[in-house]
Scaffold this motif. Structure first.
Motif, PDB file in Angstrom:
ATOM      1  N   ARG A  69       0.835  -1.209   0.000  1.00  0.00           N
ATOM      2  CA  ARG A  69       0.000   0.000   0.000  1.00  0.00           C
ATOM      3  C   ARG A  69       0.869   1.259   0.000  1.00  0.00           C
ATOM      4  O   ARG A  69       0.617   2.200  -0.750  1.00  0.00           O
ATOM      5  N   THR A 128       2.873   1.416  -3.530  1.00  0.00           N
ATOM      6  CA  THR A 128       2.080   1.497  -4.766  1.00  0.00           C
ATOM      7  C   THR A 128       0.929   2.473  -4.670  1.00  0.00           C
ATOM      8  O   THR A 128       0.377   2.873  -5.689  1.00  0.00           O
ATOM      9  N   GLY A 129       0.541   2.811  -3.435  1.00  0.00           N
ATOM     10  CA  GLY A 129      -0.619   3.672  -3.245  1.00  0.00           C
ATOM     11  C   GLY A 129      -1.934   2.921  -3.410  1.00  0.00           C
ATOM     12  O   GLY A 129      -3.001   3.522  -3.364  1.00  0.00           O
ATOM     13  N   GLN A 130      -1.852   1.616  -3.620  1.00  0.00           N
ATOM     14  CA  GLN A 130      -3.044   0.788  -3.829  1.00  0.00           C
ATOM     15  C   GLN A 130      -3.236  -0.177  -2.665  1.00  0.00           C
ATOM     16  O   GLN A 130      -2.293  -0.863  -2.281  1.00  0.00           O
ATOM     17  N   ILE A 151      -4.381  -3.626  -0.904  1.00  0.00           N
ATOM     18  CA  ILE A 151      -4.404  -5.012  -1.353  1.00  0.00           C
ATOM     19  C   ILE A 151      -4.987  -5.865  -0.228  1.00  0.00           C
ATOM     20  O   ILE A 151      -4.666  -5.656   0.938  1.00  0.00           O
TER      21      ILE A 151
END
Length: 85
Positions: A22, A25-27, A29
């Motif tokens: 997180r 990647t800024g995403q 999971i």
């Protein structure tokens, strides 16, 4: 999806991996997504994974200090690799 029991240390490590993904990647999971990717990666290099289990003990504890470590692996001679698919 089947449910599996994880010990506390494994859960903590999984959550730390999720946090690292997180952060980098800024995403977000999910645990399931992360585990799916880890299995895919392990499956792609399954002979290395199998080699990890070819010793009688994957980890041993020093009786005096209590330190747990991974000994040098002694590979058991095997036959030709057979595809799993």
């Amino acid at each position: 999806m089947a449910s599996i029991a994880l010990d506390e240390q494994t859960e903590r490590r999984l959550d730390k991996l999720r946090a690292a993904v997180r952060r980098r990647t800024g995403q977000p999971i999910s645990r399931a997504e992360l585990l799916n990717q880890l299995v895919e990666d392990a499956y792609a290099s399954r002979s290395e994974v199998v080699d990890m289990f070819r010793t009688s003990q994957a980890y041993v504890a020093d009786e005096d200090s209590g330190t747990v470590y991974r000994p040098e692996r002694e590979l058991v001679p095997g036959g030709a690799e057979q595809p799993d698919e």
